[in-house]
Enzyme design. Structure first.
Site, mmCIF file in Angstrom:
data_model
loop_
_atom_site.group_PDB
_atom_site.id
_atom_site.type_symbol
_atom_site.label_atom_id
_atom_site.label_comp_id
_atom_site.label_asym_id
_atom_site.label_seq_id
_atom_site.Cartn_x
_atom_site.Cartn_y
_atom_site.Cartn_z
ATOM 1 N N HIS A 38 36.553 56.424 42.522
ATOM 2 C CA HIS A 38 36.409 56.390 44.005
ATOM 3 C C HIS A 38 37.514 55.725 44.552
ATOM 4 O O HIS A 38 37.598 55.059 45.576
ATOM 5 C CB HIS A 38 34.886 55.469 44.243
ATOM 6 C CG HIS A 38 34.001 56.036 43.845
ATOM 7 N ND1 HIS A 38 33.217 56.860 44.615
ATOM 8 C CD2 HIS A 38 33.198 55.746 42.841
ATOM 9 C CE1 HIS A 38 32.151 57.098 43.900
ATOM 10 N NE2 HIS A 38 31.945 56.554 42.894
ATOM 11 N N TRP A 68 53.137 20.581 39.057
ATOM 12 C CA TRP A 68 52.710 21.868 39.553
ATOM 13 C C TRP A 68 52.705 21.483 41.176
ATOM 14 O O TRP A 68 51.995 20.850 41.642
ATOM 15 C CB TRP A 68 51.367 22.308 38.930
ATOM 16 C CG TRP A 68 51.119 23.579 39.590
ATOM 17 C CD1 TRP A 68 51.626 24.839 38.693
ATOM 18 C CD2 TRP A 68 50.444 24.123 40.606
ATOM 19 N NE1 TRP A 68 51.148 26.037 39.494
ATOM 20 C CE2 TRP A 68 50.276 25.681 40.687
ATOM 21 C CE3 TRP A 68 49.769 23.699 41.679
ATOM 22 C CZ2 TRP A 68 49.734 26.366 41.483
ATOM 23 C CZ3 TRP A 68 49.069 24.467 42.523
ATOM 24 C CH2 TRP A 68 48.958 25.753 42.536
ATOM 25 N N ARG A 78 49.697 21.532 32.276
ATOM 26 C CA ARG A 78 48.956 21.260 33.553
ATOM 27 C C ARG A 78 49.842 21.733 34.760
ATOM 28 O O ARG A 78 49.705 21.394 35.892
ATOM 29 C CB ARG A 78 48.542 19.816 33.479
ATOM 30 C CG ARG A 78 47.532 19.477 32.632
ATOM 31 C CD ARG A 78 47.206 18.053 32.769
ATOM 32 N NE ARG A 78 46.511 17.716 33.935
ATOM 33 C CZ ARG A 78 45.350 17.773 34.272
ATOM 34 N NH1 ARG A 78 44.662 18.147 33.023
ATOM 35 N NH2 ARG A 78 44.782 17.386 35.194
ATOM 36 N N GLU A 135 38.637 40.749 32.558
ATOM 37 C CA GLU A 135 39.312 39.953 31.593
ATOM 38 C C GLU A 135 40.515 40.052 31.056
ATOM 39 O O GLU A 135 41.553 39.670 30.874
ATOM 40 C CB GLU A 135 38.343 39.269 30.480
ATOM 41 C CG GLU A 135 38.854 38.278 29.466
ATOM 42 C CD GLU A 135 39.170 36.907 30.383
ATOM 43 O OE1 GLU A 135 39.186 36.650 31.538
ATOM 44 O OE2 GLU A 135 40.146 36.022 29.522
ATOM 45 N N LYS A 172 47.251 24.997 33.775
ATOM 46 C CA LYS A 172 46.025 25.482 32.871
ATOM 47 C C LYS A 172 44.840 24.855 33.717
ATOM 48 O O LYS A 172 43.832 25.756 33.753
ATOM 49 C CB LYS A 172 46.169 24.423 31.407
ATOM 50 C CG LYS A 172 44.903 24.515 30.656
ATOM 51 C CD LYS A 172 45.003 25.916 30.135
ATOM 52 C CE LYS A 172 43.858 26.019 29.258
ATOM 53 N NZ LYS A 172 43.566 27.349 28.925
ATOM 54 N N LYS A 203 44.345 38.650 31.669
ATOM 55 C CA LYS A 203 45.156 38.085 30.468
ATOM 56 C C LYS A 203 46.500 38.699 30.628
ATOM 57 O O LYS A 203 47.674 38.302 30.685
ATOM 58 C CB LYS A 203 44.570 38.547 29.088
ATOM 59 C CG LYS A 203 43.428 37.547 28.612
ATOM 60 C CD LYS A 203 43.770 36.402 28.480
ATOM 61 C CE LYS A 203 43.400 35.551 29.767
ATOM 62 N NZ LYS A 203 42.263 34.966 29.979
ATOM 63 N N GLU A 211 48.400 37.653 33.796
ATOM 64 C CA GLU A 211 48.969 36.281 34.169
ATOM 65 C C GLU A 211 49.997 35.842 32.948
ATOM 66 O O GLU A 211 51.017 35.086 33.281
ATOM 67 C CB GLU A 211 47.897 35.224 33.807
ATOM 68 C CG GLU A 211 47.195 35.165 32.532
ATOM 69 C CD GLU A 211 45.953 34.171 32.638
ATOM 70 O OE1 GLU A 211 46.019 33.317 33.165
ATOM 71 O OE2 GLU A 211 44.832 34.319 31.860
ATOM 72 N N CYS A 215 49.246 18.861 37.642
ATOM 73 C CA CYS A 215 50.211 17.892 37.296
ATOM 74 C C CYS A 215 49.581 17.127 36.077
ATOM 75 O O CYS A 215 48.428 17.040 35.896
ATOM 76 C CB CYS A 215 50.364 17.071 38.641
ATOM 77 S SG CYS A 215 51.071 17.981 39.930
ATOM 78 N N ASN A 226 48.451 12.729 40.775
ATOM 79 C CA ASN A 226 47.726 14.109 40.513
ATOM 80 C C ASN A 226 46.684 14.358 41.588
ATOM 81 O O ASN A 226 45.912 13.707 41.614
ATOM 82 C CB ASN A 226 47.222 14.337 39.293
ATOM 83 C CG ASN A 226 46.641 15.654 39.048
ATOM 84 O OD1 ASN A 226 46.811 16.751 39.501
ATOM 85 N ND2 ASN A 226 45.597 15.774 38.105
ATOM 86 N N GLY A 227 46.786 15.511 42.421
ATOM 87 C CA GLY A 227 45.761 15.681 43.295
ATOM 88 C C GLY A 227 46.472 16.057 44.733
ATOM 89 O O GLY A 227 47.539 16.519 44.730
HETATM 90 O O1 M6R Z 1 39.244 25.331 33.358
HETATM 91 P P1 M6R Z 1 38.316 26.367 34.094
HETATM 92 O O2 M6R Z 1 37.628 27.094 33.152
HETATM 93 O O3 M6R Z 1 37.622 26.037 35.015
HETATM 94 O O4 M6R Z 1 39.515 27.310 34.622
HETATM 95 C C1 M6R Z 1 39.312 28.406 35.535
HETATM 96 C C2 M6R Z 1 40.424 29.469 35.471
HETATM 97 O O5 M6R Z 1 41.309 28.513 36.330
HETATM 98 C C3 M6R Z 1 40.850 29.824 34.366
HETATM 99 O O6 M6R Z 1 39.969 30.540 33.684
HETATM 100 C C4 M6R Z 1 42.210 30.592 34.483
HETATM 101 O O7 M6R Z 1 41.685 31.789 35.339
HETATM 102 C C5 M6R Z 1 42.898 31.036 33.205
HETATM 103 N N1 M6R Z 1 44.318 30.827 33.487
HETATM 104 C C6 M6R Z 1 42.671 32.221 32.779
HETATM 105 O O8 M6R Z 1 43.304 32.745 31.636
#
Ligand code: M6R
Length: 615
Positions: free
Chosen positions: A511, A75, A27, A488, A610, A492, A495, A2, A101-102
Site C-alpha cells: 500500500h 542535553w 543523559r 524496533e 538515554k 535501532k 538512532e 542532563c 535538569n528539567g
Molecule cells: O526509559 P524509557 O524506556 O521510558 O525510554 C523510552 C524511550 O526514550 C527509549 O526507548 C528510546 O526510544 C531509546 N533510545 C530507544 O533505543
C-alpha cells in the site's frame, strides 16, 4: 535529560564529579561544566561545549582543588549547545552557582522580572533564572540558603532537579527535585554525593536517599542531612541500600556499552524471569498482579503506555494479552495519550512501560490515568525510579543498568516480563489452554539458552552489515508478533547509524512502501515459521520481484525464505509468542555493526539522550 553530580566532603571534588559526569554522559553530551568552592573562598567555574572529555582537556592541569563541587552534562532544550549555555550558571554576583535538569516553564516571566530588577542574565537557558531568583530572594530577606531555595522554588512552574552551592556556605549543598530524579549518597566518612541516578554514587557508598517531588535537601558537613518540602514540612530521610554492583556499569572489555548489553541478554532475561516461573508447580508468580487481582480479573481493557522502544515492547504485549488473556488492548504513545482527551475508565488496567522510569511523557500519562481512577501497573527497569514509585503496583524487569542510549537488553527483559504477566493473567482467568501454558513456561525458561545461540552468529551478522552499511534507507517487514520487531529493528538502525529506516507490517508494504524498493534498498524480513509464515513468504516474493537486497531472519532449517533472500540469519525454533525475544537480537547486532562501520558514536548517538525527562 542532563546529568547532574555533586559532592561535599574532605576529598577534592573535581575527580569525583568528573568521574560521575562520565557515568551520566548517556543523559546528555552536548556541553559539560563544573563549579567548585576553592580554599581561598572563591567560586570557580569551568564549562565547555562538547563532551566531558572536552571539559577535561579545557581544564588541563589547572584542576580545581576545592572539596565541594557540582557538575553537569547537558542535553540542550533552551538555547543551543555552547560554552555560555553550559551549566553551572551563576547569579549576578559571584556568590552561588546552580546545575539544573528539567524545564522551567515560566522562565520567561521570571527572567523579565529579574531583568527589571537589574539582573544580567547571560545565557539563553531557562535554568539560569534559578540562580538569579535564589539570589534575588536572598537579597531582599534574611533567609538562609535552604529557606531561600524553598522560597524561590515556590515561584517556579516546571520540572527540576537542581543543586546549589554558595561560597558563603562552603560546607553545604542544597538539592531539590520536582519531576526530575535525584539520588543522595551518604558516605561513611560523613561526605555527601548527589546525582541524577545512582551510577556515580555506587563506587563511593551504597547508602542512598531518593529525594521525592517538591522536597528540598540540605547536605551539610556539620549539620548532616535535612529534608523539607517546599511548603516547609519536615521529612525524615529514608535510607535505602543500593543493590547495584560497580561491574554492572563498566564496559567489561567490550568496545561499547551497547555491544556489552546485547551480549548480556541471556543473563538479563534470566534475571527477569528468575523467581517468577515455577516449573515444578506449573505456575507463575507475580505478586504485583495477585495483590490486585480484582482489578485484573474485572479489567474491560488494558491500556499500554510507553515511548520509543518501550512502546514497541507494549505492541508485543498487545498480541500476548489478546491471545492469552483475551482482554482488549490499546497501546498508546504516552506523549499522544496525555495531550488528547482520552477516555479512561475505572475498570481499565493501565500498564506503563519504561526502562528508566523517568520518561516525562510516560510519567505525566500515568498521572492522568490515575486521576481518572484506573489501576496503573509499572514495568520499569530502574529500581526506585519515579514511574516505579508513581504506579499502584508493578514488576521490575531486573535487566541491570542499561547505559547505551539504544535500548537492547531492557527491551527483551520488558518483553519477557510482559509475557509472564499475560500468561499469568490468562492462566488465572482460564483463557489459555493448560497444555500450551505448561509448554510456554518451559520454553520461556529456556529462552536465555536460545538467545545464546543467536549471539553465536554475531560474526556472520558482521559480514552482512558490511554489505549493507553504505545504504541510505532500509525497510523492516514483519507480521503478527514480528511487526513490532520490524519497528524496533528500524528504530535501532535509525538512532545509531543515522540511516533512514522504516518498519512496516509486511502486507502493508503493497500500500505504499513497495515504491521505495530498488536494487540498493536493504529489505529485512523477520519471517520465522509462525502462523503467518506462508503470507510472509508471498510478501518476500513481491519484494524479490522488484529488486532489493533481502535479509531474512528465519527459523533454523527454513528453506523457502532462505532461498529467496540474499542473506539469512537463523533463530532457533520456538513458540510464535516467544519468537520476538529471539528475532530482535540479530537486528540489534546488525544495527550495531552498521553504525560502527559508519564511524558513528554508538553509545552516544547525536541529538539523543538515554532518559527523556522533558516533555
Ligand atoms: O526509559 P524509557 O524506556 O521510558 O525510554 C523510552 C524511550 O526514550 C527509549 O526507548 C528510546 O526510544 C531509546 N533510545 C530507544 O533505543
Amino acid at each position: 535529560m542532563c546529568g547532574i553530580v555533586a559532592y561535599v566532603g574532605s576529598r577534592p571534588a573535581y575527580p569525583i564529579v568528573i568521574d560521575g559526569l562520565k557515568r551520566l554522559e548517556y543523559r546528555g553530551y552536548d556541553s559539560a561544566g563544573i563549579a567548585t568552592i576553592e580554599f581561598d573562598g572563591s567560586l570557580l567555574l569551568k564549562k565547555k561545549k562538547g563532551k566531558v572529555a572536552d571539559l577535561i582537556s579545557y581544564v588541563g592541569n589547572s584542576e580545581p582543588q576545592g572539596t565541594i563541587g557540582i557538575g553537569h552534562t547537558r542535553w540542550a532544550t533552551h538555547g543551543p549547545p555552547n560554552d555560555i549555555n553550559a551549566h553551572p550558571h551563576r547569579g549576578s554576583t559571584d556568590r552561588l552557582a546552580i546545575i539544573h535538569n528539567g524545564i522551567i516553564e515560566n522562565f520567561s516571566a521570571i527572567r523579565e522580572t529579574l531583568t527589571c530588577r537589574g539582573h544580567n542574565l547571560l545565557s539563553e537557558t531557562d535554568s539560569e533564572v534559578l540562580a538569579h531568583l535564589i539570589e534575588e530572594v536572598m537579597s531582599g530577606s534574611s533567609l538562609n540558603l535552604f529557606d531561600a531555595v524553598r522560597a524561590a522554588l515556590s515561584q517556579v512552574v516546571g520540572a527540576y532537579a537542581l543543586v546549589v552551592i554558595d561560597k558563603e556556605n562552603p560546607s553545604s549543598l542544597i538539592a531539590a527535585r520536582k519531576s526530575s530524579p535525584l539520588v543522595i549518597g551518604i558516605g561513611e566518612d560523613g561526605s555527601y554525593y548527589i546525582a541524577s541516578d545512582a551510577t556515580p554514587i555506587v563506587s563511593h557508598t551504597k547508602n542512598v536517599v531518593y529525594l521525592e517531588d517538591e522536597e528540598v535537601a540540605l547536605l551539610d558537613l556539620n549539620e548532616g542531612l535535612r529534608i523539607r518540602t517546599i511548603s516547609n514540612d519536615i521529612i525524615s530521610p529514608e535510607v535505602h541500600a543500593l543493590e547495584m554492583e560497580i561491574e554492572s556499569i563498566e564496559k567489561g572489555g567490550y568496545e561499547h556499552f551497547m555491544l556489552k548489553e546485547i551480549f548480556e541478554q541471556p543473563q538479563s532475561i534470566r534475571d527477569s524471569i528468575r523467581g517468577r516461573i515455577n516449573l515444578q508447580q506449573g505456575e507463575l508468580k507475580m505478586s504485583g498482579i495477585d495483590d490486585h487481582w480484582g482489578k485484573w480479573s474485572n479489567a474491560s481493557r488494558i491500556l499500554i503506555l510507553g515511548c520509543g522502544t518501550s512502546w514497541h515492547a507494549g505492541l508485543v504485549a498487545e498480541y500476548l494479552f489478546e491471545e492469552f488473556a483475551r482482554i482488549p488492548v490499546e497501546v498508546e504513545y504516552a506523549s499522544e495519550f496525555r495531550y488528547r482527551n482520552p477516555i479512561i475508565r475505572e475498570d481499565d488496567v493501565v500498564i506503563a512501560i519504561s526502562q528508566s522510569g523517568e520518561t516525562a511523557d510516560t510519567l505525566a500519562a500515568i498521572k492522568s490515568a490515575k486521576a481518572a481512577g484506573a489501576h496503573v501497573f509499572g514495568v520499569c527497569n530502574v529500581v526506585g525510579s519515579s514511574i516505579a514509585r508513581e504506579t499502584d503496583s508493578g514488576a521490575y524487569t531486573h535487566a541491570g543498568p542499561e547505559i547505551g542510549v539504544a535500548s537492547t537488553k531492557a527491551f527483551t527483559s520488558q518483553v519477557a516480563v510482559l509475557t509472564i504477566i499475560a500468561l499469568h493473567v490468562g492462566h488465572r482467568k482460564g483463557t489459555i489452554a493448560p497444555e500450551r501454558f505448561t509448554r510456554l513456561l518451559a520454553e520461556l525458561n529456556n529462552i536465555p539458552e536460545l538467545v545464546e545461540k543467536v549471539l553465536e552468529q554475531a560474526g556472520r551478522i558482521d559480514s552482512i552489515a558490511e554489505q549493507f552499511s553504505r545504504a541510505e534507507n532500509a525497510l523492516y517487514l514483519g507480521r503478527g508478533y514480528q511487526f513490532p520487531i520490524a519497528l524496533e529493528g528500524a528504530l535501532k538502525l535509525k538512532e545509531i547509524s543515522y540511516i533512514h529506516a522504516e518498519g512496516y507490517p509486511a502486507a502493508e508494504m503493497k500500500h505504499g512502501p513497495i515504491a521505495l524498493i530498488d536494487d540498493d534498498m536493504p529489505v529485512i524480513f523477520i519471517a520465522p515459521m509462525d502462523d503467518v509464515y506462508e503470507k510472509v513468504v508471498s510478501n518476500v516474493q513481491e519484494v524479490k520481484a522488484r529488486g532489493g537486497k533481502l535479509l531474512g531472519i528465519v527459523t533454523e532449517g527454513d528453506k523457502e525464505v532462505a532461498s529467496l533472500a540474499d542473506h539469512a540469519i537463523e533463530i532457533p525454533r520456538c513458540d510464535d509468542a516467544l519468537a520476538p525475544l529471539l528475532s530482535v537480537v540479530p537486528l540489534q547486532l546488525l544495527s550495531y555493526r552498521m553504525a560502527v562501520l559508519r564511524d558513528c558514536n554508538v553509545d552516544q548517538p547525536r541529538n539523543l539522550a538515554k532518559s527523556v525527562t522533558v516533555e
